[in-house]
Design an enzyme around this catalytic site. Structure first.
Site, PDB file in Angstrom:
ATOM      1  N   LYS A 186      33.663  28.608  23.660  1.00 24.27           N
ATOM      2  CA  LYS A 186      33.851  29.575  24.756  1.00 24.27           C
ATOM      3  C   LYS A 186      32.767  30.499  24.882  1.00 24.27           C
ATOM      4  O   LYS A 186      32.324  30.973  24.072  1.00 24.27           O
ATOM      5  CB  LYS A 186      35.101  30.518  24.574  1.00 24.27           C
ATOM      6  N   HIS A 313      43.683  22.134  29.636  1.00 23.95           N
ATOM      7  CA  HIS A 313      43.243  23.343  29.720  1.00 23.95           C
ATOM      8  C   HIS A 313      44.249  24.335  28.803  1.00 23.95           C
ATOM      9  O   HIS A 313      45.635  23.688  29.032  1.00 23.95           O
ATOM     10  CB  HIS A 313      42.918  23.873  30.972  1.00 23.95           C
ATOM     11  N   HIS A 342      45.027  27.095  22.588  1.00 21.72           N
ATOM     12  CA  HIS A 342      44.608  28.593  21.749  1.00 21.72           C
ATOM     13  C   HIS A 342      45.430  28.645  20.569  1.00 21.72           C
ATOM     14  O   HIS A 342      45.369  29.647  19.784  1.00 21.72           O
ATOM     15  CB  HIS A 342      44.928  29.634  22.785  1.00 21.72           C
ATOM     16  N   ARG A 395      47.281  41.163  32.329  1.00 19.41           N
ATOM     17  CA  ARG A 395      45.956  40.957  31.359  1.00 19.41           C
ATOM     18  C   ARG A 395      44.834  41.581  31.812  1.00 19.41           C
ATOM     19  O   ARG A 395      44.628  41.396  32.904  1.00 19.41           O
ATOM     20  CB  ARG A 395      45.938  39.553  30.797  1.00 19.41           C
TER      21      ARG A 395
HETATM   22  O1  GKR Z   1      41.701  32.987  26.825  1.00 19.88           O
HETATM   23  O2  GKR Z   1      39.780  34.020  26.931  1.00 19.88           O
HETATM   24  C1  GKR Z   1      40.601  33.009  27.269  1.00 19.88           C
HETATM   25  C2  GKR Z   1      40.102  31.785  27.814  1.00 19.88           C
HETATM   26  O3  GKR Z   1      38.790  32.008  28.451  1.00 19.88           O
HETATM   27  C3  GKR Z   1      40.773  31.484  29.064  1.00 19.88           C
HETATM   28  O4  GKR Z   1      41.083  32.519  29.969  1.00 19.88           O
HETATM   29  C4  GKR Z   1      40.428  30.267  30.048  1.00 19.88           C
HETATM   30  O5  GKR Z   1      41.427  30.231  31.120  1.00 19.88           O
HETATM   31  O6  GKR Z   1      40.636  29.007  28.097  1.00 19.88           O
HETATM   32  C5  GKR Z   1      40.240  29.041  29.600  1.00 19.88           C
HETATM   33  C6  GKR Z   1      39.052  28.376  29.902  1.00 19.88           C
HETATM   34  O7  GKR Z   1      39.037  27.151  29.282  1.00 19.88           O
HETATM   35  O8  GKR Z   1      38.410  28.518  30.823  1.00 19.88           O
HETATM   36 MG    MG Z   2      37.401  26.475  30.914  1.00 15.72          MG
END
Ligand code: GKR
Ligand code: MG
Length: 415
Positions: A186, A313, A342, A395
């Protein structure tokens, strides 16, 4: 007493512990919001679903609940009809009401599938077309992170991850504990050159692991184009480097790296322009916002027809979502990439028996009819109390981020 006629739809908002993970939008808060959905039939069969926990979705589900009583759990068309009426009626005036529709349907639809499977004594994967793989592979979802939440008295078990060395340690721990093969980073937090240095450190430590990077649209188009030579040959796909179909199309034309997205193609009406412009070669599906399992199968078919790769995703989630993702993946022939999850970041659980386990980076479908999971009512109560105590309605990663880095500003693109 019909085993398949809906007698009740219950929605329980919960909040579970989440570490201070970083993304382009900020930092995860100490609690992630979620909703647990129960569809109970007249015959006492209880089907389960799990979805987002923000207020607008909870309000829509609450408005929908009385409308589905008396419906058959097999009546997915009836669910869409009723959900559409709620979104255009009770939810009129809410910002983004129309975009709620597939999310509302998905939350309830999974619980209906589960109840249907449980009433037949068949695993959900059978109802979704049959099992095409025994085990569903997931990737290690790597995050930059702070050592502890603002105001916490001690570091969490992962500690700080802001340097390439710390990132490799995090990856090593994920791989050792769960056996993941593919590694997803990420990104969109640190300057892109630093994040690519992180990827290069991962490549050195894991020479054969498929790598991915996902800045969530945090890079300018010109930055992305400049970085491409460093990424060629390093990654299996580049996920949402920059924002929007037009910019992604320019990038895709400039590189052999497949571009992937869970941002610029997230609804049916994004498919025609994305296909026409050749914006992406991989779509990350997500049943929670694509309208459920049936709609996700439709998406898989469209990807197959147009020669677009399919991945999956994830957002912060617990075991009901993981079981639904795994059944769907097990029934989807062209899901060729290891799915995101996650789940390893979450310590709480709401299903009986505790956390589901990955072996060799993969999940075997939980045994039993439907999703193969049942609710731990004690944990549901505890996590609902967390929700009440946390007092969160949506959130807000940006607000949380400024507790750590007061001058931090959101930008998409940023770098
Ligand atoms: O949980 O911080 C996070 C991710 O950035 C999530 O919000 C995204 O929706 O995991 C996601 C992604 O692949 O973009
Ligand atoms: Mg993504």
């Amino acid at each position: 007493m019909s085993k398949t006629r809906i007698a009740d739809l219950r929605i329980t908002p919960i909040a579970f512990a989440d570490p201070p993970l970083l993304n382009n939008a900020g930092c995860h808060e100490p609690f992630a919001l979620r909703s647990i959905i129960e569809v109970e039939t007249e015959g006492g069969v209880v089907g389960l679903g799990e979805s987002y926990g923000h207020k607008a979705l909870l309000d829509a589900l609450t408005a929908l609940a009385p409308q589905v009583v008396g419906m058959e759990v097999t009546d997915l068309n009836g669910l869409w009809r009723r959900a559409r009426a709620v979104v255009r009626g009770a939810m009129q005036g809410y910002t983004g009401a129309e975009a709620l529709l597939p999310r509302v349907v998905a939350a309830v639809e999974v619980a209906m599938w589960d109840a249907w499977g449980k009433s037949l004594g068949r695993p959900l994967v059978d109802l979704l077309g049959g099992q095409v793989r025994d085990r569903v592979s997931f990737s290690a979802y790597l995050f930059y992170k702070f050592a502890r939440h603002a105001g916490a008295s001690q570091d969490d078990i992962w500690g700080e991850v802001l340097t390439p060395e710390q990132l490799v340690d995090e990856a090593r721990r994920m791989v050792d504990e769960h056996g993941f093969r593919a590694l997803k980073l990420k990104a969109g937090i640190l300057p892109p050159e630093d994040e690519i240095a992180g990827l290069e450190a991962l490549r050195a430590a894991f020479p054969t692991a498929p790598l991915r990077i996902d800045p969530n649209g945090g890079w300018h188009l010109h930055t992305t184009l400049k970085l491409l030579p460093r990424l060629e040959g390093l990654i299996e796909y580049l996920e949402d480097p920059t924002d929007g179909i037009p910019a992604m199309s320019v990038v895709q034309r400039a590189t052999t790296i497949p571009l992937a997205t869970n941002m610029c193609v997230v609804a049916n009406d994004h498919l025609p322009p994305a296909i026409a412009e050749g914006a992406v070669r991989v779509i990350l599906s997500d049943h929670h916002y694509w309208g459920g399992l049936q709609a996700s199968r439709d998406l898989a078919r469209i990807c197959d027809i147009w020669g677009i790769g399919l991945s999956m995703h994830s957002n912060s989630h617990l075991g009901i979502s993981l079981a639904a993702m795994a059944h769907l993946a097990a029934a989807t022939p062209n899901l060729a990439y290891d799915c995101d999850t996650h789940y390893p970041w979450q310590t709480d659980e709401v299903i009986e028996g505790g956390k589901l386990r990955f072996e060799g980076g993969a999940l075997t479908l939980p045994e039993g009819p439907g999703l193969g999971v049942t609710l731990d009512r004690g944990e549901l109560r505890r996590l609902h109390q967390n929700y009440l105590d946390a007092g969160l309605a949506v959130r807000d990663d940006a607000k949380e981020m400024r507790k750590h880095w007061p001058d931090w500003k959101f930008g998409r693109p940023k770098f």
